[in-house]
Design a protein around this motif. Sequence first.
Motif, PDB file in Angstrom:
ATOM      1  N   ALA A 135       0.855  -1.187   0.000  1.00  0.00           N
ATOM      2  CA  ALA A 135       0.000   0.000   0.000  1.00  0.00           C
ATOM      3  C   ALA A 135       0.890   1.235   0.000  1.00  0.00           C
ATOM      4  N   THR A 136       0.428   2.307  -0.674  1.00  0.00           N
ATOM      5  CA  THR A 136       1.221   3.542  -0.641  1.00  0.00           C
ATOM      6  C   THR A 136       1.149   4.117   0.778  1.00  0.00           C
ATOM      7  N   PRO A 137       2.175   4.842   1.207  1.00  0.00           N
ATOM      8  CA  PRO A 137       2.248   5.251   2.617  1.00  0.00           C
ATOM      9  C   PRO A 137       1.031   6.040   3.114  1.00  0.00           C
ATOM     10  N   GLU A 138       0.457   6.915   2.251  1.00  0.00           N
ATOM     11  CA  GLU A 138      -0.664   7.732   2.748  1.00  0.00           C
ATOM     12  C   GLU A 138      -1.988   7.009   2.567  1.00  0.00           C
ATOM     13  N   SER A 140      -3.701   5.918  -0.252  1.00  0.00           N
ATOM     14  CA  SER A 140      -4.649   6.135  -1.343  1.00  0.00           C
ATOM     15  C   SER A 140      -4.643   5.011  -2.380  1.00  0.00           C
ATOM     16  N   LEU A 141      -3.560   4.274  -2.457  1.00  0.00           N
ATOM     17  CA  LEU A 141      -3.410   3.265  -3.517  1.00  0.00           C
ATOM     18  C   LEU A 141      -2.876   1.945  -2.979  1.00  0.00           C
ATOM     19  N   ARG A 142      -3.288   0.865  -3.630  1.00  0.00           N
ATOM     20  CA  ARG A 142      -2.575  -0.399  -3.484  1.00  0.00           C
ATOM     21  C   ARG A 142      -1.618  -0.461  -4.665  1.00  0.00           C
ATOM     22  N   MET A 143      -0.405  -0.892  -4.426  1.00  0.00           N
ATOM     23  CA  MET A 143       0.531  -0.933  -5.555  1.00  0.00           C
ATOM     24  C   MET A 143       1.006  -2.355  -5.800  1.00  0.00           C
ATOM     25  N   MET A 144       1.080  -2.683  -7.089  1.00  0.00           N
ATOM     26  CA  MET A 144       1.609  -3.979  -7.512  1.00  0.00           C
ATOM     27  C   MET A 144       2.700  -3.705  -8.519  1.00  0.00           C
ATOM     28  N   THR A 145       3.753  -4.499  -8.470  1.00  0.00           N
ATOM     29  CA  THR A 145       4.739  -4.418  -9.549  1.00  0.00           C
ATOM     30  C   THR A 145       4.881  -5.799 -10.167  1.00  0.00           C
ATOM     31  N   THR A 146       5.137  -5.787 -11.466  1.00  0.00           N
ATOM     32  CA  THR A 146       5.333  -7.043 -12.174  1.00  0.00           C
ATOM     33  C   THR A 146       6.481  -6.845 -13.154  1.00  0.00           C
ATOM     34  N   ARG A 147       7.161  -7.925 -13.488  1.00  0.00           N
ATOM     35  CA  ARG A 147       8.267  -7.834 -14.443  1.00  0.00           C
ATOM     36  C   ARG A 147       7.845  -8.430 -15.769  1.00  0.00           C
ATOM     37  N   LYS A 148       7.974  -7.628 -16.826  1.00  0.00           N
ATOM     38  CA  LYS A 148       7.604  -8.086 -18.166  1.00  0.00           C
ATOM     39  C   LYS A 148       8.860  -8.242 -19.008  1.00  0.00           C
ATOM     40  N   PRO A 149       8.827  -9.116 -20.027  1.00  0.00           N
ATOM     41  CA  PRO A 149       9.999  -9.196 -20.923  1.00  0.00           C
ATOM     42  C   PRO A 149      10.240  -7.846 -21.568  1.00  0.00           C
ATOM     43  N   GLY A 483      -1.055   0.861 -10.025  1.00  0.00           N
ATOM     44  CA  GLY A 483      -1.630   1.498  -8.833  1.00  0.00           C
ATOM     45  C   GLY A 483      -3.139   1.320  -8.846  1.00  0.00           C
ATOM     46  N   ILE A 484      -3.711   0.769  -7.787  1.00  0.00           N
ATOM     47  CA  ILE A 484      -5.152   0.503  -7.744  1.00  0.00           C
ATOM     48  C   ILE A 484      -5.755   1.340  -6.611  1.00  0.00           C
ATOM     49  N   ARG A 485      -6.830   2.029  -6.918  1.00  0.00           N
ATOM     50  CA  ARG A 485      -7.464   2.872  -5.893  1.00  0.00           C
ATOM     51  C   ARG A 485      -7.756   2.018  -4.664  1.00  0.00           C
ATOM     52  N   ASP A 486      -7.309   2.477  -3.530  1.00  0.00           N
ATOM     53  CA  ASP A 486      -7.502   1.710  -2.305  1.00  0.00           C
ATOM     54  C   ASP A 486      -8.987   1.740  -1.927  1.00  0.00           C
ATOM     55  N   TYR A 488     -10.365   1.706   0.810  1.00  0.00           N
ATOM     56  CA  TYR A 488     -10.624   2.546   2.001  1.00  0.00           C
ATOM     57  C   TYR A 488     -10.107   3.969   1.805  1.00  0.00           C
ATOM     58  N   ALA A 489      -9.781   4.341   0.551  1.00  0.00           N
ATOM     59  CA  ALA A 489      -9.153   5.645   0.296  1.00  0.00           C
ATOM     60  C   ALA A 489      -9.979   6.789   0.883  1.00  0.00           C
ATOM     61  N   ASP A 490     -11.335   6.732   0.753  1.00  0.00           N
ATOM     62  CA  ASP A 490     -12.186   7.827   1.223  1.00  0.00           C
ATOM     63  C   ASP A 490     -12.124   7.965   2.738  1.00  0.00           C
ATOM     64  N   GLN A 491     -12.139   6.839   3.440  1.00  0.00           N
ATOM     65  CA  GLN A 491     -12.112   6.876   4.910  1.00  0.00           C
ATOM     66  C   GLN A 491     -10.804   7.458   5.433  1.00  0.00           C
ATOM     67  N   LYS A 492      -9.759   7.373   4.612  1.00  0.00           N
ATOM     68  CA  LYS A 492      -8.427   7.780   5.079  1.00  0.00           C
ATOM     69  C   LYS A 492      -8.149   9.252   4.839  1.00  0.00           C
ATOM     70  N   LYS A 493      -9.083   9.978   4.214  1.00  0.00           N
ATOM     71  CA  LYS A 493      -8.824  11.381   3.870  1.00  0.00           C
ATOM     72  C   LYS A 493      -8.647  12.216   5.121  1.00  0.00           C
TER      73      LYS A 493
END
Length: 493
Positions: A135-138, A140-149, A483-486, A488-493
């Motif tokens: 999750a991003t520190p504040e 707002s987002l869930r973050m995923m990384t993937t490796r592509k050729p 980056g995917i909208r978290d 709970y993003a609204d509750q965290k504002k």
Amino acid sequence: MSVTIAELLAKVPTGLLIGDAWVEASDGGTFEVENPATGEIIATLASATSQDAIAALDAACAVQKDWARTPARQRAEILRRGFELVAQRAEEFATLMTLEMGKPIAEARGEVAYGNEFLRWFSEEAVRLYGRYGATPEGSLRMMTTRKPVGPCLLITPWNFPLAMATRKVAPAIAAGCVMVLKPARLTPLTSQYFAQTMLDAGLPPGVLNVVSGKSASAISNPIMEDDRLRKVSFTGSTPVGQQLLKKAADKVLRTSMELGGNAPFLVFEDADLDLAIEGAMGAKMRNIGEACTAANRFLVQESVAEEFGRRFAQRLQEQVLGNGLDESVTVGPLVEAKARDSVAALVDGAVAEGATVLTGGKAGEGAGYFYQPTVLTGVTARSSIFAEEIFGPVAPIITFRDEAEAIELANDTEYGLASYVFTQDTSRVFRVSDQLEFGLLGVNTGVISNAAAPFGGVKQSGMGREGGSEGIEEYTSVQYIGIRDPYADQKK
Ligand code: NAD
């Protein structure tokens, strides 16, 4: 080997591998491959034109999407079958390398074992390309990384390790899901040709690996590097050619891996085990007849042990047997071509003119091949021209130092930063020295450190990027962040 040399040479494809077929050059052109031990022509191969180079890239690009979607396990198993086939054909690969490059057959067998490990290692790495989730520190987002050729790659290899330099690039590219065009060195294409056929025999789908050998390197590499479909160039060779390729790569903002020249220091402190240091010097200097980017190029020896080190090293070199590498008793083969022998001779003659003393060797060998005697020079200083040049031959200049600070200063006094070696029995010195040495690789009390499981590569003008290790496959991937909208993003504002 169960076949004769003539039968072995007849098994090596002589065409260009474009897609699923070995074909003639579009203009019918050919070039010859010479045995540097005898000067004999051993093969005539198709010489790729610019048009052939683009045809090879076309064949690669046509299968990139499908290949990238192949399950990693499938790619891993092709690599594993390749490893097993190369092992079965080990004596054939070793003989081909000795024939086209000159190294003694025992060393060629060693290269088959070393080079083949890249197929095994990357078959294991193919299924371990992980991403991250968090999750991003504040919040707002869930973050995923993937490796592509990374996409279609151009792989350019040198002549000194004809199998290992190819497997070190081809295997991670296959593991990552990239397609590729391989351009072997003009002097030693036979090993790559046979290796590519071996990978097809192992089940590699046509088009994934294409091979364009030829007499003009730039006629092949320029059109490929100017093509918008190319994504990466991986080069092993000299620093001047690497610099040219980097400039060209800038035009298309290509990913680059550059394994370039070296000027390795070999430090012997007075607390070293001298037996180990002599063994290490034999490996670091004489492996591959000194024609290695990792070859010890400057022997920096503490004053109090320099005389003994020089005497014992010279004695070991006098015991070496110069000759055709196919003869099992030979320990030092020819240099790869007349130009290479003449450049080594010029460096030694220059050092002697500048005041160096020849302890042993110092002359070209006799006969038809391109031989140079194993040589030890003393009285070399940081001002000698040989101190700054990559020797690429069986010549060991010895330079003395007073203390650790001077040793480190001398060692770092080069534009290169690939391999370095330190011989000492003092553990705290190992850490002090390794902290200060500006080199990508450091061998401690050993003269041979290359290994498929370890990251190989340089700093400064020795290049960028790493081959082997877990780092090696990353060079053939690019990271995508999602980056995917978290929720709970609204509750965290
Ligand atoms: P080189 O630079 O002459 O050739 C290397 C490759 O580049 C060959 O395939 C050659 O045909 C090709 N080439 C040459 N000119 C080109 C151009 N203008 N455009 C595109 N391709 C071109 O080097 P070499 O003599 O084959 O190999 C010896 C050098 O390689 C030494 O400097 C050595 O230190 C270095 N090397 C480095 C490593 C490493 O991992 N860092 C390993 C082995 C060798």
